[in-house]
Design a protein around this motif. Structure first.
Motif, PDB file in Angstrom:
ATOM      1  N   ALA A 135      -9.365  -4.921   6.073  1.00 34.89           N
ATOM      2  CA  ALA A 135      -8.438  -3.826   6.359  1.00 34.89           C
ATOM      3  C   ALA A 135      -8.877  -3.049   7.590  1.00 34.89           C
ATOM      4  N   LEU A 136     -10.162  -2.784   7.718  1.00 32.62           N
ATOM      5  CA  LEU A 136     -10.671  -2.065   8.893  1.00 32.62           C
ATOM      6  C   LEU A 136     -10.482  -2.893  10.164  1.00 32.62           C
ATOM      7  N   ALA A 137     -10.735  -4.215  10.065  1.00 29.72           N
ATOM      8  CA  ALA A 137     -10.586  -5.085  11.235  1.00 29.72           C
ATOM      9  C   ALA A 137      -9.136  -5.164  11.685  1.00 29.72           C
ATOM     10  N   VAL A 138      -8.214  -5.282  10.742  1.00 28.38           N
ATOM     11  CA  VAL A 138      -6.784  -5.342  11.089  1.00 28.38           C
ATOM     12  C   VAL A 138      -6.319  -4.015  11.671  1.00 28.38           C
ATOM     13  N   ARG A 139      -6.792  -2.939  11.085  1.00 31.20           N
ATOM     14  CA  ARG A 139      -6.411  -1.614  11.578  1.00 31.20           C
ATOM     15  C   ARG A 139      -6.920  -1.382  12.998  1.00 31.20           C
ATOM     16  N   ALA A 140      -8.124  -1.861  13.283  1.00 24.66           N
ATOM     17  CA  ALA A 140      -8.685  -1.702  14.625  1.00 24.66           C
ATOM     18  C   ALA A 140      -7.885  -2.475  15.662  1.00 24.66           C
ATOM     19  N   ASP A 141      -7.167  -3.490  15.224  1.00 25.40           N
ATOM     20  CA  ASP A 141      -6.340  -4.288  16.130  1.00 25.40           C
ATOM     21  C   ASP A 141      -5.043  -3.571  16.479  1.00 25.40           C
ATOM     22  N   GLY A 142      -4.768  -2.430  15.789  1.00 26.33           N
ATOM     23  CA  GLY A 142      -3.544  -1.675  16.038  1.00 26.33           C
ATOM     24  C   GLY A 142      -2.438  -2.045  15.075  1.00 26.33           C
ATOM     25  N   GLY A 143      -1.684  -1.028  14.631  1.00 25.41           N
ATOM     26  CA  GLY A 143      -0.595  -1.278  13.711  1.00 25.41           C
ATOM     27  C   GLY A 143      -1.028  -1.164  12.270  1.00 25.41           C
ATOM     28  N   PRO A 144      -0.111  -1.375  11.342  1.00 20.79           N
ATOM     29  CA  PRO A 144      -0.415  -1.244   9.915  1.00 20.79           C
ATOM     30  C   PRO A 144      -1.326  -2.361   9.413  1.00 20.79           C
ATOM     31  N   VAL A 145      -2.021  -2.094   8.306  1.00 14.20           N
ATOM     32  CA  VAL A 145      -2.927  -3.075   7.725  1.00 14.20           C
ATOM     33  C   VAL A 145      -2.160  -4.171   6.997  1.00 14.20           C
ATOM     34  N   PHE A 146      -1.112  -3.776   6.268  1.00 11.50           N
ATOM     35  CA  PHE A 146      -0.383  -4.730   5.429  1.00 11.50           C
ATOM     36  C   PHE A 146       0.954  -5.111   6.049  1.00 11.50           C
ATOM     37  N   PHE A 147       1.368  -6.326   5.744  1.00 13.33           N
ATOM     38  CA  PHE A 147       2.691  -6.817   6.125  1.00 13.33           C
ATOM     39  C   PHE A 147       3.460  -7.114   4.843  1.00 13.33           C
ATOM     40  N   ARG A 148       4.593  -6.480   4.696  1.00 12.67           N
ATOM     41  CA  ARG A 148       5.414  -6.669   3.491  1.00 12.67           C
ATOM     42  C   ARG A 148       6.690  -7.393   3.871  1.00 12.67           C
ATOM     43  N   GLN A 149       7.042  -8.356   3.051  1.00 10.14           N
ATOM     44  CA  GLN A 149       8.211  -9.177   3.351  1.00 10.14           C
ATOM     45  C   GLN A 149       8.953  -9.520   2.064  1.00 10.14           C
ATOM     46  N   GLU A 150      10.266  -9.535   2.142  1.00  8.63           N
ATOM     47  CA  GLU A 150      11.073  -9.856   0.969  1.00  8.63           C
ATOM     48  C   GLU A 150      11.030 -11.355   0.715  1.00  8.63           C
ATOM     49  N   ARG A 151      10.668 -11.713  -0.513  1.00  2.42           N
ATOM     50  CA  ARG A 151      10.645 -13.108  -0.926  1.00  2.42           C
ATOM     51  C   ARG A 151      11.458 -13.258  -2.208  1.00  2.42           C
ATOM     52  N   VAL A 152      11.773 -14.492  -2.556  1.00  2.00           N
ATOM     53  CA  VAL A 152      12.572 -14.780  -3.751  1.00  2.00           C
ATOM     54  C   VAL A 152      11.657 -15.301  -4.847  1.00  2.00           C
ATOM     55  N   GLY A 153      11.750 -14.685  -6.029  1.00  2.71           N
ATOM     56  CA  GLY A 153      10.902 -15.066  -7.143  1.00  2.71           C
ATOM     57  C   GLY A 153      11.675 -15.757  -8.252  1.00  2.71           C
ATOM     58  N   ASN A 176      14.064 -16.993 -11.009  1.00  3.56           N
ATOM     59  CA  ASN A 176      15.515 -16.894 -11.238  1.00  3.56           C
ATOM     60  C   ASN A 176      16.238 -16.173 -10.107  1.00  3.56           C
ATOM     61  N   GLY A 177      15.700 -16.266  -8.891  1.00  2.00           N
ATOM     62  CA  GLY A 177      16.374 -15.701  -7.734  1.00  2.00           C
ATOM     63  C   GLY A 177      16.166 -14.222  -7.508  1.00  2.00           C
ATOM     64  N   GLN A 178      15.351 -13.578  -8.305  1.00  2.00           N
ATOM     65  CA  GLN A 178      15.086 -12.157  -8.111  1.00  2.00           C
ATOM     66  C   GLN A 178      14.144 -11.960  -6.924  1.00  2.00           C
ATOM     67  N   THR A 179      14.471 -10.987  -6.085  1.00  2.00           N
ATOM     68  CA  THR A 179      13.662 -10.735  -4.900  1.00  2.00           C
ATOM     69  C   THR A 179      12.538  -9.741  -5.196  1.00  2.00           C
ATOM     70  N   PHE A 180      11.481  -9.815  -4.423  1.00  2.00           N
ATOM     71  CA  PHE A 180      10.364  -8.885  -4.541  1.00  2.00           C
ATOM     72  C   PHE A 180       9.710  -8.751  -3.175  1.00  2.00           C
ATOM     73  N   ARG A 181       8.857  -7.764  -3.031  1.00  2.94           N
ATOM     74  CA  ARG A 181       8.161  -7.507  -1.775  1.00  2.94           C
ATOM     75  C   ARG A 181       6.768  -8.125  -1.844  1.00  2.94           C
ATOM     76  N   MET A 182       6.566  -9.198  -1.101  1.00  6.20           N
ATOM     77  CA  MET A 182       5.255  -9.832  -1.054  1.00  6.20           C
ATOM     78  C   MET A 182       4.401  -9.138  -0.003  1.00  6.20           C
ATOM     79  N   VAL A 183       3.137  -8.891  -0.334  1.00  6.29           N
ATOM     80  CA  VAL A 183       2.255  -8.167   0.566  1.00  6.29           C
ATOM     81  C   VAL A 183       1.133  -9.083   1.044  1.00  6.29           C
ATOM     82  N   LYS A 184       0.820  -9.000   2.344  1.00 11.57           N
ATOM     83  CA  LYS A 184      -0.256  -9.771   2.966  1.00 11.57           C
ATOM     84  C   LYS A 184      -0.962  -8.876   3.981  1.00 11.57           C
ATOM     85  N   PHE A 185      -2.155  -9.272   4.388  1.00 12.64           N
ATOM     86  CA  PHE A 185      -2.765  -8.625   5.535  1.00 12.64           C
ATOM     87  C   PHE A 185      -1.981  -9.032   6.780  1.00 12.64           C
TER      88      PHE A 185
END
Length: 511
Positions: A342-360, A362-371
């Motif tokens: 988290a510190l290394a990503v933050r030092a690179d500028g911008g937010p630490v996490f990347f959130r993206q809508e994925r399908v789980g 029975n087709g229900q969507t959710f927010r997947m989180v990654k560095f």
């Protein structure tokens, strides 16, 4: 091509990269100038290398049992004559029971050594049977010292036996990677089905299948050529028996042979009875094997029956408990790594996490989180890179994506960017093992077959990851996900988790 020998009479291959199910398994003698140690001998079954490997497995098992029981007895001696005598008796009886249950549970069956999970299932069954028999004997004779053998020493010996088998299996895989210890196969069927089988066996060299001959309806390959994927066509469908007797094949694999009904296959089985060949038949049920496939006899007629895939019940509840328990434990263990990244990503500028809508599920969507591993405006720059897309289907793949940051390249190489998905697992939107979580745009292009991926929760890892990840085509990715959905079991999950460690370390297909 493989299946579960407990249900249809053949071995089961590794969770990842295997081919379609067959009904039997065999090995093949040497032919066409092949080195005997690279294939087999011309003598009767089993072949030379298989005999040697089986003897090595038996010898290793007996050594482990002897050394472990002797060590346990010596460490437990206290000087009290009665107690020492009881421990010695328990050790001798435990060793005798283990040596007896291993062959009784068919843990030394040559057909399953070095392939699939069945070998370890039978090994576990043998150890459990020995422990139960020892416990019953100790209970009936009121021997107190038997408890430590039943609940500690015998299970520990089982673990050591499993480790020994694992080391031998890795050695066998190394030999097969060098072209040795191969099962040479005569493939029978249409040119398309034979080509598919050749490609599958080449994708999974650790399984040890090598197609060296083919028989097609016309006796020729595609466009009247004499080969299929480099494999020579040795005759037509009526030449199978002649080819086997002339060249010494000892396995004949039949798949999608036009005009071949049950009567023709039955006659071929009769013709092969005078040879060392065994008949392997592809039932044509795509990627369905293992616990769902059974043989049901009806008035002497064996019918291949399939049980329904189960997406609920006790096993699924156990999977949920395991997912969240392991996710919680991993979050605690990786907390320092989490903070450092988290510190290394933050030092690179911008937010630490990347959130993206994925399908789980029975087709229900959710927010997947990654560095975050890309620049902040990576989504906006995707359109400009469309022409550089190296992927097939709806997936975007680019070996050297300019949007990836320097720290992001390192995170992707070792899949560290996916660590925050443990939060999704803990929340119940993802699983540790499952199909790859798709984007809504991908799901919009799905055909009916691909939509079956949505019957289970997506996973942090799966067959797609341990089989090559970004190196896979779209069709291969879908095929692997569907195989997981159709054949899910807790044993398959554990196998994939184990293989994920090696896949991450090798970073194959990670970009």
């Amino acid at each position: 091509m493989s299946t579960n020998p407990e249900t249809v009479g053949g071995p089961q291959t590794p969770a990842a990269g295997t081919a379609r199910p067959i009904t039997r398994f065999a090995v093949i003698p040497s032919q066409r100038g092949v080195d005997p140690d690279r294939a087999s001998s011309n003598g009767p079954a089993p072949v030379r290398w298989q005999r040697r490997f089986a003897a090595l497995v038996v010898g290793t098992d007996l050594t482990v049992v002897a050394v472990a029981t002797t060590t346990a007895v010596l460490l437990g001696l206290t000087g009290a004559e009665a107690a020492d005598r009881a421990r010695i008796y328990c050790g001798l009886i435990a060793a005798a029971l283990l040596v007896a249950t291993l062959p009784l549970c068919r843990a030394w069956d040559r057909r399953i050594l070095g392939n699939g999970t069945v070998e370890f299932k039978r090994l576990g069954r043998a150890v459990a049977t020995a422990a139960v028999l020892l416990a019953l004997g100790g209970l009936s004779l009121m021997v107190d010292s038997v408890r430590v053998w039943v609940f500690l020493i015998v299970p520990l010996i089982g673990v050591l036996l499993g480790l020994g088998r694992f080391v031998l299996r890795k050695w066998l895989h190394q030999q097969r990677g060098r072209g040795r210890c191969q099962h040479l196969v005569l493939a029978v069927g249409s040119p398309e089905s034979i080509a598919d089988m050749v490609r599958r066996t080449r994708r999974d060299p650790h399984f040890g299948w090598q197609v060296t001959g083919a028989c097609t309806p016309s006796g020729r390959g595609p466009d009247d050529s004499g080969t299929i994927e480099g494999v020579p066509v040795v005759g037509d469908l009526d030449s199978v028996n002649t080819a086997v007797r002339a060249d010494g094949y000892r396995v004949v694999s039949v798949s999608q042979a036009p005009g071949w009904g049950p009567a023709r296959l039955h006659r071929l089985a009769w013709e092969l009875e005078g040879t060392d060949a065994e008949l392997a038949v592809d039932p044509g049920l795509m990627e369905i094997a293992g616990p769902r496939m059974h043989i049901t006899p009806v008035d002497g007629l064996p019918l291949l029956s399939l049980s329904r895939p189960r997406f609920t019940g006790v096993s699924r509840a156990l999977k949920n408990v395991m997912d969240r328990s392991v996710a919680c434990l991993l979050l605690l263990l990786t907390a320092p790594v989490f903070i450092a990244i988290a510190l290394a990503v933050r030092a690179d500028g911008g937010p630490v996490f990347f959130r993206q809508e994925r399908v789980g599920t029975n087709g229900q969507t959710f927010r997947m989180v990654k560095f975050r591993s890309m620049v902040v405006d990576a989504e906006a720059g995707l359109a400009a890179l469309a022409k550089a897309n190296e992927g097939a289907g709806p997936l975007f793949k680019m070996t050297h994506d300019p949007r990836i940051t320097r720290i992001g390249a390192l995170l992707r190489k070792y899949s560290l960017d996916e660590l925050p998905q443990l939060l999704n697992v803990l929340g119940g939107t993802m699983s540790l093992v499952g199909p790859r979580p798709p984007l809504p745009a991908e799901v919009a292009t799905y055909e009916d077959a691909a939509r079956r991926r949505l019957l289970v929760r997506p996973g942090m890892t799966g067959l797609w990851q341990v089989s090559g990840r970004s190196n896979l085509s779209w069709e291969e990715s879908v095929r692997l996900d569907l195989r997981y959905v159709e054949n899910w079991s807790m044993a398959l999950d554990f196998t994939i988790l184990w293989k994920t460690v090696g896949a991450v370390v090798r970073s194959r297909g990670a970009y």
